[in-house]
Each structure stands twice: as C-alpha cells, then as structure tokens.
Design an enzyme around this catalytic site. Sequence first.
Site, PDB file in Angstrom:
ATOM      1  N   SER A 134       0.854  -1.180   0.000  1.00  0.00           N
ATOM      2  CA  SER A 134       0.000   0.000   0.000  1.00  0.00           C
ATOM      3  C   SER A 134       0.890   1.230   0.000  1.00  0.00           C
ATOM      4  O   SER A 134       1.707   1.405   0.908  1.00  0.00           O
ATOM      5  CB  SER A 134      -0.906  -0.028   1.241  1.00  0.00           C
ATOM      6  OG  SER A 134      -1.655   1.157   1.325  1.00  0.00           O
ATOM      7  N   LYS A 160      -1.325  -0.974  -4.161  1.00  0.00           N
ATOM      8  CA  LYS A 160      -2.518  -0.163  -3.836  1.00  0.00           C
ATOM      9  C   LYS A 160      -2.053   1.273  -3.663  1.00  0.00           C
ATOM     10  O   LYS A 160      -1.104   1.538  -2.931  1.00  0.00           O
ATOM     11  CB  LYS A 160      -3.141  -0.701  -2.544  1.00  0.00           C
ATOM     12  CG  LYS A 160      -4.222   0.183  -1.938  1.00  0.00           C
ATOM     13  CD  LYS A 160      -4.962  -0.581  -0.857  1.00  0.00           C
ATOM     14  CE  LYS A 160      -4.907   0.125   0.479  1.00  0.00           C
ATOM     15  NZ  LYS A 160      -5.685  -0.595   1.520  1.00  0.00           N
ATOM     16  N   LYS A 162      -3.027   5.109  -2.451  1.00  0.00           N
ATOM     17  CA  LYS A 162      -3.964   5.918  -1.688  1.00  0.00           C
ATOM     18  C   LYS A 162      -4.389   7.096  -2.566  1.00  0.00           C
ATOM     19  O   LYS A 162      -3.536   7.735  -3.214  1.00  0.00           O
ATOM     20  CB  LYS A 162      -3.282   6.439  -0.419  1.00  0.00           C
ATOM     21  CG  LYS A 162      -2.992   5.341   0.593  1.00  0.00           C
ATOM     22  CD  LYS A 162      -4.284   4.805   1.196  1.00  0.00           C
ATOM     23  CE  LYS A 162      -4.004   3.814   2.301  1.00  0.00           C
ATOM     24  NZ  LYS A 162      -5.235   3.312   2.945  1.00  0.00           N
ATOM     25  N   ASP A 187      -7.358   3.150  -2.790  1.00  0.00           N
ATOM     26  CA  ASP A 187      -8.067   3.231  -1.512  1.00  0.00           C
ATOM     27  C   ASP A 187      -8.231   4.702  -1.149  1.00  0.00           C
ATOM     28  O   ASP A 187      -7.246   5.430  -1.029  1.00  0.00           O
ATOM     29  CB  ASP A 187      -7.251   2.501  -0.430  1.00  0.00           C
ATOM     30  CG  ASP A 187      -7.957   2.474   0.917  1.00  0.00           C
ATOM     31  OD1 ASP A 187      -9.106   2.958   1.010  1.00  0.00           O
ATOM     32  OD2 ASP A 187      -7.354   1.961   1.888  1.00  0.00           O
ATOM     33  N   GLU A 212     -11.387   0.980  -3.147  1.00  0.00           N
ATOM     34  CA  GLU A 212     -11.689   0.702  -1.741  1.00  0.00           C
ATOM     35  C   GLU A 212     -12.215   1.956  -1.042  1.00  0.00           C
ATOM     36  O   GLU A 212     -11.594   3.020  -1.117  1.00  0.00           O
ATOM     37  CB  GLU A 212     -10.394   0.214  -1.079  1.00  0.00           C
ATOM     38  CG  GLU A 212     -10.507  -0.201   0.372  1.00  0.00           C
ATOM     39  CD  GLU A 212      -9.146  -0.681   0.924  1.00  0.00           C
ATOM     40  OE1 GLU A 212      -8.244  -1.018   0.118  1.00  0.00           O
ATOM     41  OE2 GLU A 212      -8.988  -0.694   2.143  1.00  0.00           O
ATOM     42  N   ASP A 237     -14.020  -1.212   3.383  1.00  0.00           N
ATOM     43  CA  ASP A 237     -13.100  -1.414   4.504  1.00  0.00           C
ATOM     44  C   ASP A 237     -13.780  -0.832   5.750  1.00  0.00           C
ATOM     45  O   ASP A 237     -14.447  -1.552   6.519  1.00  0.00           O
ATOM     46  CB  ASP A 237     -11.764  -0.712   4.157  1.00  0.00           C
ATOM     47  CG  ASP A 237     -10.768  -0.648   5.295  1.00  0.00           C
ATOM     48  OD1 ASP A 237     -11.097  -1.039   6.421  1.00  0.00           O
ATOM     49  OD2 ASP A 237      -9.605  -0.198   5.091  1.00  0.00           O
ATOM     50  N   LYS A 261     -10.137  -6.781   8.249  1.00  0.00           N
ATOM     51  CA  LYS A 261      -9.058  -6.409   9.164  1.00  0.00           C
ATOM     52  C   LYS A 261      -9.424  -6.884  10.557  1.00  0.00           C
ATOM     53  O   LYS A 261     -10.529  -6.573  11.051  1.00  0.00           O
ATOM     54  CB  LYS A 261      -8.883  -4.888   9.207  1.00  0.00           C
ATOM     55  CG  LYS A 261      -8.200  -4.286   8.014  1.00  0.00           C
ATOM     56  CD  LYS A 261      -8.078  -2.782   8.187  1.00  0.00           C
ATOM     57  CE  LYS A 261      -7.490  -2.140   6.944  1.00  0.00           C
ATOM     58  NZ  LYS A 261      -7.691  -0.681   6.953  1.00  0.00           N
ATOM     59  N   GLY A 289      -4.424  -4.205   6.230  1.00  0.00           N
ATOM     60  CA  GLY A 289      -3.355  -4.011   7.210  1.00  0.00           C
ATOM     61  C   GLY A 289      -3.508  -2.687   7.926  1.00  0.00           C
ATOM     62  O   GLY A 289      -4.151  -1.767   7.415  1.00  0.00           O
TER      63      GLY A 289
HETATM   64  O1  SMG Z   1      -0.427  -2.277   6.857  1.00  0.00           O
HETATM   65  O2  SMG Z   1       0.429  -2.043   4.865  1.00  0.00           O
HETATM   66  C1  SMG Z   1      -0.324  -1.701   5.759  1.00  0.00           C
HETATM   67  C2  SMG Z   1      -1.193  -0.500   5.512  1.00  0.00           C
HETATM   68  C3  SMG Z   1      -2.289  -0.797   4.587  1.00  0.00           C
HETATM   69  O3  SMG Z   1      -3.270   1.049   3.513  1.00  0.00           O
HETATM   70  C4  SMG Z   1      -3.280   0.338   4.481  1.00  0.00           C
HETATM   71  N1  SMG Z   1      -4.116   0.520   5.509  1.00  0.00           N
HETATM   72  O4  SMG Z   1      -7.349   1.893   4.913  1.00  0.00           O
HETATM   73  O5  SMG Z   1      -6.502   0.059   4.269  1.00  0.00           O
HETATM   74  C5  SMG Z   1      -6.391   1.126   4.864  1.00  0.00           C
HETATM   75  C6  SMG Z   1      -5.104   1.547   5.547  1.00  0.00           C
HETATM   76  C7  SMG Z   1      -5.372   1.917   6.992  1.00  0.00           C
HETATM   77  C8  SMG Z   1      -4.201   2.444   7.685  1.00  0.00           C
HETATM   78  S1  SMG Z   1      -3.735   3.950   7.033  1.00  0.00           S
HETATM   79  C9  SMG Z   1      -2.704   4.768   8.079  1.00  0.00           C
HETATM   80 MG    MG Z   2      -8.559   0.838   3.467  1.00  0.00          MG
END
Ligand code: SMG
Ligand code: MG
Length: 381
Positions: A134, A160, A162, A187, A212, A237, A261, A289
């Site tokens: 991510s 992924k 953001k 996401d 997402e 999510d 999660k 994650g």
């Molecule tokens: O653990 O690699 C990881 C992060 C994956 O993008 C990730 N998590 O919304 O899915 C999500 C985000 C939540 C944490 S963002 C600080």
């Molecule tokens: Mg997410």
Amino acid sequence: MRIEEVSLVRVAMPLVRPFRTSFGVQEARDVLLLHVVADVGEGWGECAAHAEPFYNEEFTESAALVLERWLVPAVLGVELTAAEVAARCGQVKGYRAAKAGLEMAVLDAELRATGVSLASHLGGERAAIDVGVSVGITPTIDELVAQVDGYVADGYRRVKLKIMPGWDVEPLRAVRAAQPRLALQVDANAGYRAEHADLLATLDEFDLLMIEQPYEPDELQLHAQLAARMQTPICLDESILSTLHAGTALDQGACSIVNIKVGRVGGVLEAQRIHDACRERGVPVWCGGMLETGVGRAANVALASLPGFTFPADISASERYWRRDITEPFVLSGSTIAVPTFPGLGVTVDRGALADLGATVRTSTIDGRTPGGTRPFQETR
Ligand code: SMG
Ligand code: MG
C-alpha cells in the site's frame, strides 16, 4: 485456561517512510501490545488502533484506557477459552481493536499450549500468501512513480495507491504509464463525497482490481449507486465492522469485495466468520493491514491463508515498515510471505528490541491473597 496477569506494552515505532492517506500523515506508530500470562502459558496480541482517531473512532490512548478499566478486568482471574473473550467483553460497545488485541493474546496462549498454529486453527490452506504493498500519497507524482517502481523491483506484483480528491486521475495515469501490467487498486479512506461520483466513474479507464472505500462508512447507498455505474468493483473497509455489516452491504449492492481487518472487526475469530459468510456467498475477500508490528502481522498472515482470501493482502514485508521489528521479520519471497507454522502466532517477541525502543509496560495481576481479587494496573518497567 485461567488468566493470571495481563500487561499493556506501549511502544513508539518510527516508520521507515511517512505514510500519507486522505486523512493525514503518519511518521510513527503508537503501538499497543497485549501480553497475557495464563496457567497454561503466555501469549501476545496487538491492538491495531492508531495514535489518532482519523481512520476510525478508536485511538491507542482510548484503547489502552478501555482495556485497563473494563476489558482486562472482564477476563483477569477468569476461567475461559479464547472463543469466550468477545462475549465476556460484550458489555463494552465498540473498541474493536482493543478487544481484538486481547482476544489475540489469549488465543496465542491457548494455541501455544496445545501446539497448534493459528493458521491451522483457523482452517488456513496455504503455506504462503500473496501480498501487495500500500503506497501512500507522496509530495510529487515523480516520487510516487519512483516508489511504485521500487516496490515492483522488490518483487511486489500488486500495488494499492492511496487516493483523495486532487490526488487521483493524474497520479494514476502516471503510475499506469510506468507499469502497464501491474495489478493496481486504489483506496480513498472515505475521502470522497456524493458530488465526486462522475470523477470516480472515470477511474474505470485504469483497469483497477477495485476501488476501496470511496465514501464515508455509513454511505452504503452511495456506494451501491457507484457500484451500479462502474465496471471496477467496489470494496469496503471502514464500513464493515462485523459479519452482519458485511451481509447488509452485500445485500444492498454496496460492494462486491470485502477487506477484512482483525482490529476493525473485533478479533481474528469475527474476521474468520466474515470470511466464512462471504465465501458461502461467493464473495472474494482479502486481508487489510494497519501498519502492524510482527505480532499483528503474524495474525494477519495466518488469517490470509484461509481459502476465501483471493486477492493479495496489504501485508508487506517487515522491512517496508520498520528498520527493526519487535519479532523476527516477515520477508518477501517473490510476491508472497510464508505462513508461520509454529504454535500460536508463531513469532517470538524480542524483549530486547522493546526495551531499546523505550517500551512502557503496565501490568495487572490476580491477587493471590484475596479470592477472586485482582491488583490494579501499575507500571512495571
Ligand atoms: O499495513 O500495509 C499496511 C497499511 C495498509 O493502507 C493500508 N491501511 O485503509 O486500508 C487502509 C489503511 C489503513 C491504515 S492507514 C494509516
Ligand atoms: Mg482501506
């Protein structure tokens, strides 16, 4: 088993690189670990809450307080199984990451005592899981493309990105141009509003695995409207806190893929139930994650070994997050991570690393002199 002692271990862990999402930037994790000592042995768990209540309502300080005041007292000195932890904590509303951390520690102790790995306890079927990475929002598009290229060179075959209003079409176009065949998804962490629907619909052109959580968690109807007009599948999510939520969102057509999660849904056992319910409906799931240490990562890897987890997980190698993890590191092999086979979570917590990072430990124990009594939390190191 009978729980005799519970410790809350709090440690600040700097991330290898800052992680920016639509809701803010993180440079370090305010990590909260749970350590239980039971008559059958010890176990570890991780509360996935973050320092600020920006991803969802929960945050580390609040989780620690709720654990000290209500959740730990509900299990300390009590004869129980890991499967009973959630019910014993049921009087407390919400605080799912706190509950998940406590359940994880009890489950780890239980499985270590019986010599069973978490993956086999849950019904995992794979020796290694497919993973992705991510990638946060970067200061420039060039830096984003360079980061993605670097992760692809490391071996990751799914990325992924953001996104947020103002950081979507252009960065995607640049990454797509640089990586035409890469499995790509995005996401938004609930960053968009109803008026962005036309713009979101244009993301179909980038051949994404999924989008997402574009809208706020409660906006199931908006998600359903978007899903109806897009080719790209919608994944939820933040909206999905339970098996019931997953069923409702799927019934409404708000998503066709579910991100699971452990911390968001209240524990690894509820995560397993969501997996089972989705599998029965033929709905693919994947493991999300929360920038976990090796403790929470071990639980995620075990969970992702279940057969319904058909998209690559947001479970990257430890080195993507930490210069030094507090367990043995998870390493990338191709675009996979091996599933631990040792009993329980299958990892060993490095007390020396915790001490070096300046971890604080607060402990509550049963009081041997008073039947049913417990000693309140106090700092122990
Ligand atoms: O653990 O690699 C990881 C992060 C994956 O993008 C990730 N998590 O919304 O899915 C999500 C985000 C939540 C944490 S963002 C600080
Ligand atoms: Mg997410």
